[in-house]
Write a protein that holds these residues in place. Structure first.
Motif, mmCIF file in Angstrom:
data_model
loop_
_atom_site.group_PDB
_atom_site.id
_atom_site.type_symbol
_atom_site.label_atom_id
_atom_site.label_comp_id
_atom_site.label_asym_id
_atom_site.label_seq_id
_atom_site.Cartn_x
_atom_site.Cartn_y
_atom_site.Cartn_z
ATOM 1 N N ALA A 114 0.829 -1.119 0.093
ATOM 2 C CA ALA A 114 0.167 -0.083 0.087
ATOM 3 C C ALA A 114 0.772 1.149 -0.067
ATOM 4 N N ARG A 115 1.988 1.139 0.713
ATOM 5 C CA ARG A 115 2.841 2.358 0.886
ATOM 6 C C ARG A 115 3.863 2.656 -0.389
ATOM 7 N N GLN A 116 4.045 1.640 -1.110
ATOM 8 C CA GLN A 116 4.849 1.654 -2.294
ATOM 9 C C GLN A 116 4.502 2.690 -3.250
ATOM 10 N N PRO A 117 5.349 3.093 -4.130
ATOM 11 C CA PRO A 117 5.153 3.788 -5.431
ATOM 12 C C PRO A 117 4.449 2.928 -6.394
ATOM 13 N N ALA A 118 3.234 3.369 -6.810
ATOM 14 C CA ALA A 118 2.487 2.506 -7.936
ATOM 15 C C ALA A 118 3.246 1.794 -8.989
ATOM 16 N N HIS A 119 4.173 2.888 -9.372
ATOM 17 C CA HIS A 119 4.977 2.722 -10.588
ATOM 18 C C HIS A 119 6.078 1.341 -10.373
ATOM 19 N N LEU A 120 6.421 0.898 -9.463
ATOM 20 C CA LEU A 120 7.068 -0.192 -9.094
ATOM 21 C C LEU A 120 6.478 -1.428 -9.028
ATOM 22 N N LEU A 121 5.146 -1.357 -9.131
ATOM 23 C CA LEU A 121 4.252 -2.857 -9.081
ATOM 24 C C LEU A 121 4.464 -3.700 -10.349
ATOM 25 N N SER A 122 4.460 -4.857 -10.384
ATOM 26 C CA SER A 122 4.491 -5.740 -11.407
ATOM 27 C C SER A 122 3.334 -5.512 -12.494
ATOM 28 N N GLY A 123 3.323 -6.035 -13.588
ATOM 29 C CA GLY A 123 2.120 -5.971 -14.535
ATOM 30 C C GLY A 123 1.124 -6.719 -13.533
ATOM 31 N N GLY A 124 1.167 -7.735 -13.123
ATOM 32 C CA GLY A 124 -0.048 -8.467 -12.525
ATOM 33 C C GLY A 124 -0.670 -7.568 -11.514
ATOM 34 N N GLU A 125 0.417 -7.132 -10.748
ATOM 35 C CA GLU A 125 -0.194 -6.176 -9.390
ATOM 36 C C GLU A 125 -0.810 -4.903 -9.866
ATOM 37 N N ALA A 126 -0.184 -4.348 -11.008
ATOM 38 C CA ALA A 126 -0.807 -3.029 -11.529
ATOM 39 C C ALA A 126 -2.238 -3.210 -11.819
ATOM 40 N N VAL A 127 -2.579 -4.518 -12.608
ATOM 41 C CA VAL A 127 -4.008 -4.761 -12.961
ATOM 42 C C VAL A 127 -4.945 -4.926 -11.706
ATOM 43 N N ARG A 128 -4.330 -5.488 -10.718
ATOM 44 C CA ARG A 128 -5.169 -5.744 -9.590
ATOM 45 C C ARG A 128 -5.247 -4.653 -8.851
ATOM 46 N N LEU A 129 -4.410 -3.549 -8.788
ATOM 47 C CA LEU A 129 -4.606 -2.476 -8.187
ATOM 48 C C LEU A 129 -5.874 -1.678 -9.005
ATOM 49 N N ALA A 130 -5.523 -1.662 -10.334
ATOM 50 C CA ALA A 130 -6.645 -1.061 -11.396
ATOM 51 C C ALA A 130 -7.971 -1.640 -11.181
ATOM 52 N N LEU A 131 -8.105 -2.834 -10.868
ATOM 53 C CA LEU A 131 -9.223 -3.436 -10.629
ATOM 54 C C LEU A 131 -9.976 -3.066 -9.373
ATOM 55 N N ALA A 132 -8.907 -2.996 -8.378
ATOM 56 C CA ALA A 132 -9.358 -2.515 -6.911
ATOM 57 C C ALA A 132 -10.047 -0.989 -7.271
ATOM 58 N N ARG A 133 -9.289 -0.103 -7.685
ATOM 59 C CA ARG A 133 -9.638 1.268 -7.918
ATOM 60 C C ARG A 133 -11.175 1.176 -8.405
ATOM 61 N N THR A 134 -11.480 0.358 -9.491
ATOM 62 C CA THR A 134 -12.471 0.300 -10.148
ATOM 63 C C THR A 134 -13.825 -0.298 -9.488
ATOM 64 N N LEU A 135 -13.243 -1.259 -8.745
ATOM 65 C CA LEU A 135 -14.439 -1.892 -7.729
ATOM 66 C C LEU A 135 -14.780 -0.872 -6.629
ATOM 67 N N LEU A 136 -13.833 0.147 -6.119
ATOM 68 C CA LEU A 136 -14.252 0.754 -4.946
ATOM 69 C C LEU A 136 -15.458 1.738 -5.115
ATOM 70 N N VAL A 137 -15.676 2.245 -6.651
ATOM 71 C CA VAL A 137 -16.754 3.054 -6.748
ATOM 72 C C VAL A 137 -18.214 2.203 -6.814
ATOM 73 N N GLU A 138 -17.834 0.850 -6.405
ATOM 74 C CA GLU A 138 -19.415 0.225 -6.391
ATOM 75 C C GLU A 138 -19.994 0.263 -7.788
ATOM 76 N N PRO A 139 -19.489 0.050 -8.972
ATOM 77 C CA PRO A 139 -20.104 0.208 -10.131
ATOM 78 C C PRO A 139 -21.311 -1.080 -10.353
ATOM 79 N N GLU A 140 -22.416 -0.767 -10.821
ATOM 80 C CA GLU A 140 -23.106 -1.934 -11.133
ATOM 81 C C GLU A 140 -22.845 -2.869 -12.380
ATOM 82 N N VAL A 141 -21.937 -2.189 -13.313
ATOM 83 C CA VAL A 141 -21.520 -2.957 -14.628
ATOM 84 C C VAL A 141 -20.131 -2.780 -14.454
ATOM 85 N N LEU A 142 -19.348 -3.644 -14.696
ATOM 86 C CA LEU A 142 -17.789 -3.450 -15.053
ATOM 87 C C LEU A 142 -17.466 -3.898 -16.520
#
Ligand code: ADP
Ligand code: MG
Length: 224
Positions: A114-142
């Protein structure tokens, strides 16, 4: 059951390419795979459904949508700040936003980063972060554009588990992919696009076992 997202009469021209989808629906709890080889119009369709691309014809109606582009941009900030960003935009107070973001980072296995700079994440971690960010706004449709295209099997499995969970919570999941194995693992229903045409739409099992259109058969046999 009422669809969470419904579109009718979509027609879209860019350059020499034309997309035409007469009807499109996504229901609560459903994973719909939008299949098709590269250049068939998957990204264009997702962007039209998300509202990012202005409609040239037809209509799109439905609830809150979140679009995850193929290479989601991350901010040059910490993983936590990236996750919380969408909530800041919605006006959620910073402390509350961070708390909710932290909970979601745990769910996607990124609590320790959580405290690391996002640009140091691996590809898979970056996608998981992007998905987390997307899920946080509680969309009805992804609306997800080939989220695992460049990921290893372990990260792919984690993303797939999150998508199943999202559907299990009653969200509608639209997954653009050319990965047939992934579509077989995840999809309840399939829409097959080819050269901008909605060639076949069917329950996933029926589509994979007995595709009706010769182009669907050719695609499943690796001939397109
Ligand atoms: P897919 O995601 O299935 O690979 P796309 O929706 O990205 O397909 O693209 C479908 C077709 O539309 C491609 O031939 C692509 O080159 C073309 N296309 C998409 N966007 C544009 C654009 N802005 N300008 C010109 N052509 C485009
Ligand atoms: Mg695409």
């Amino acid at each position: 059951m009422r669809p969470l997202l419904e579109a009718e009469g979509l027609r879209h021209r860019v350059g020499g390419f034309g997309l035409e989808v007469a009807r499109f629906q996504v229901f609560p709890g459903e994973i719909l795979a939008v299949l098709g080889p590269s250049g068939s119009g998957k990204t264009t369709l997702l962007r039209l459904l998300s509202g990012l691309l202005p409609l040239q014809a037809g209509r799109v109606e439905g609830g809150l949508r979140a679009y995850l582009p193929q290479n989601p941009p991350l901010l040059r900030r910490s993983v936590l700040e990236n996750a919380a960003f969408g909530l800041y935009l919605k006006g959620v107070p910073r402390k509350e936003a961070r708390k909710r973001a932290e909970a979601l980072l745990s769910r996607v296995g990124l609590k320790d980063k959580a405290r690391q700079p996002a640009h140091l994440l691996s590809g898979g971690e970056a996608v998981r972060l992007a998905l987390a960010r997307t899920l946080l706004v509680e969309p009805e449709v992804l609306l997800l554009d080939e989220p695992t295209a460049s990921l290893d099997p372990g990260n792919t499995a984690q993303i797939e588990a999150l998508l199943r969970e999202a559907a299990g919570e009653g969200r509608g999941v639209v997954l653009a992919t050319h990965d047939l194995f992934q579509a077989r693992r995840l999809a309840h229903r399939v829409l097959f696009l080819y050269l901008g045409e909605a060639v076949e739409e069917a329950p996933a099992e029926r589509f994979f076992q007995a595709p009706k259109d010769p182009r669907s058969r050719a695609f499943l046999e690796g001939r397109l």
